[in-house]
Design a protein around this motif. Sequence first.
Motif, short mmCIF file in Angstrom:
data_model
loop_
_atom_site.label_atom_id
_atom_site.label_comp_id
_atom_site.label_asym_id
_atom_site.label_seq_id
_atom_site.Cartn_x
_atom_site.Cartn_y
_atom_site.Cartn_z
N ALA A 36 -0.61 -64.18 -50.74
CA ALA A 36 -1.44 -63.77 -49.60
C ALA A 36 -1.70 -62.26 -49.65
O ALA A 36 -2.81 -61.80 -49.37
CB ALA A 36 -0.78 -64.17 -48.29
N ALA A 37 -0.69 -61.48 -50.02
CA ALA A 37 -0.84 -60.03 -50.11
C ALA A 37 -1.83 -59.64 -51.19
O ALA A 37 -2.50 -58.60 -51.10
CB ALA A 37 0.52 -59.38 -50.37
N LYS A 38 -1.94 -60.46 -52.23
CA LYS A 38 -2.90 -60.22 -53.31
C LYS A 38 -4.31 -60.69 -52.94
O LYS A 38 -5.23 -60.60 -53.74
CB LYS A 38 -2.46 -60.93 -54.59
N GLY A 39 -4.45 -61.25 -51.73
CA GLY A 39 -5.76 -61.68 -51.26
C GLY A 39 -6.15 -63.09 -51.64
O GLY A 39 -7.31 -63.48 -51.47
N LEU A 40 -5.20 -63.88 -52.12
CA LEU A 40 -5.50 -65.25 -52.50
C LEU A 40 -5.47 -66.17 -51.28
O LEU A 40 -4.72 -65.94 -50.33
CB LEU A 40 -4.48 -65.75 -53.53
N SER A 41 -6.25 -67.23 -51.32
CA SER A 41 -6.19 -68.27 -50.30
C SER A 41 -5.05 -69.20 -50.70
O SER A 41 -5.04 -69.75 -51.80
CB SER A 41 -7.50 -69.06 -50.23
N VAL A 42 -4.07 -69.36 -49.81
CA VAL A 42 -2.85 -70.09 -50.14
C VAL A 42 -2.80 -71.41 -49.38
O VAL A 42 -3.06 -71.45 -48.17
CB VAL A 42 -1.60 -69.26 -49.78
N VAL A 43 -2.45 -72.49 -50.10
CA VAL A 43 -2.15 -73.78 -49.48
C VAL A 43 -0.68 -74.07 -49.75
O VAL A 43 -0.25 -74.09 -50.89
CB VAL A 43 -3.04 -74.91 -50.04
N ASN A 44 0.07 -74.26 -48.67
CA ASN A 44 1.50 -74.52 -48.73
C ASN A 44 1.75 -76.01 -48.49
O ASN A 44 1.42 -76.53 -47.44
CB ASN A 44 2.21 -73.68 -47.67
N LEU A 45 2.33 -76.68 -49.49
CA LEU A 45 2.71 -78.09 -49.34
C LEU A 45 4.22 -78.15 -49.14
O LEU A 45 4.98 -77.79 -50.03
CB LEU A 45 2.35 -78.90 -50.60
N ASP A 46 4.64 -78.57 -47.96
CA ASP A 46 6.06 -78.59 -47.63
C ASP A 46 6.29 -79.62 -46.54
O ASP A 46 5.38 -79.94 -45.78
CB ASP A 46 6.49 -77.20 -47.13
N ARG A 47 7.52 -80.14 -46.45
CA ARG A 47 7.87 -81.04 -45.35
C ARG A 47 8.02 -80.27 -44.05
O ARG A 47 7.80 -80.79 -42.97
CB ARG A 47 9.17 -81.79 -45.65
N ASN A 48 8.44 -79.01 -44.16
CA ASN A 48 8.71 -78.19 -42.99
C ASN A 48 7.64 -77.13 -42.81
O ASN A 48 7.20 -76.51 -43.78
CB ASN A 48 10.08 -77.51 -43.13
N ALA A 49 7.24 -76.91 -41.56
CA ALA A 49 6.23 -75.90 -41.26
C ALA A 49 6.80 -74.50 -41.47
O ALA A 49 8.00 -74.28 -41.29
CB ALA A 49 5.76 -76.05 -39.82
N PRO A 50 5.94 -73.55 -41.86
CA PRO A 50 6.41 -72.17 -41.99
C PRO A 50 6.81 -71.61 -40.63
O PRO A 50 6.28 -72.03 -39.60
CB PRO A 50 5.20 -71.43 -42.57
N GLY A 51 7.73 -70.67 -40.64
CA GLY A 51 8.23 -70.09 -39.40
C GLY A 51 7.29 -69.04 -38.82
O GLY A 51 6.26 -68.69 -39.40
N GLU A 52 7.70 -68.51 -37.66
CA GLU A 52 6.96 -67.44 -36.99
C GLU A 52 6.82 -66.25 -37.93
O GLU A 52 7.75 -65.91 -38.66
CB GLU A 52 7.71 -67.00 -35.74
N GLY A 53 5.68 -65.61 -37.92
CA GLY A 53 5.46 -64.42 -38.71
C GLY A 53 5.13 -64.68 -40.17
O GLY A 53 5.06 -63.74 -40.96
N ALA A 54 4.96 -65.94 -40.55
CA ALA A 54 4.61 -66.26 -41.94
C ALA A 54 3.21 -65.74 -42.24
O ALA A 54 2.36 -65.65 -41.36
CB ALA A 54 4.67 -67.77 -42.16
N PRO A 55 2.96 -65.36 -43.50
CA PRO A 55 1.63 -64.88 -43.87
C PRO A 55 0.56 -65.96 -43.67
O PRO A 55 0.88 -67.14 -43.57
CB PRO A 55 1.76 -64.53 -45.35
N GLU A 56 -0.69 -65.52 -43.64
CA GLU A 56 -1.80 -66.46 -43.46
C GLU A 56 -1.82 -67.46 -44.61
O GLU A 56 -1.73 -67.08 -45.77
CB GLU A 56 -3.13 -65.72 -43.39
N GLN A 57 -1.93 -68.73 -44.25
CA GLN A 57 -1.91 -69.81 -45.22
C GLN A 57 -2.42 -71.08 -44.57
O GLN A 57 -2.50 -71.17 -43.36
CB GLN A 57 -0.48 -70.05 -45.73
#
Length: 87
Positions: free
Chosen positions: A23-44
Amino acid sequence: MSQVIVITGGSSGIGGACVALAAAKGLSVVNLDRNAPGEGAPEQTYLQTDLTDAESIEASFQTIKTGNSIVGLVNNAGLSISHSHFA
């Protein structure tokens, strides 16, 4: 068409660090996980995915491929099995 990088297990630990770096490099990120990212996670884009279930994986990739071009994959997700080898 949007270019995306797919990261498995991106909600915490090493996967979370990979999401943050991409995300810091400016890429569009798709996160595949069973658990949702926590508060303050980068844009994804988070897609709840059970990586032990082929149908769940297929559904997630069908969603990603709609209007996107996958340019990278970080296969980070792991499975932890807890038991003693010395029982």
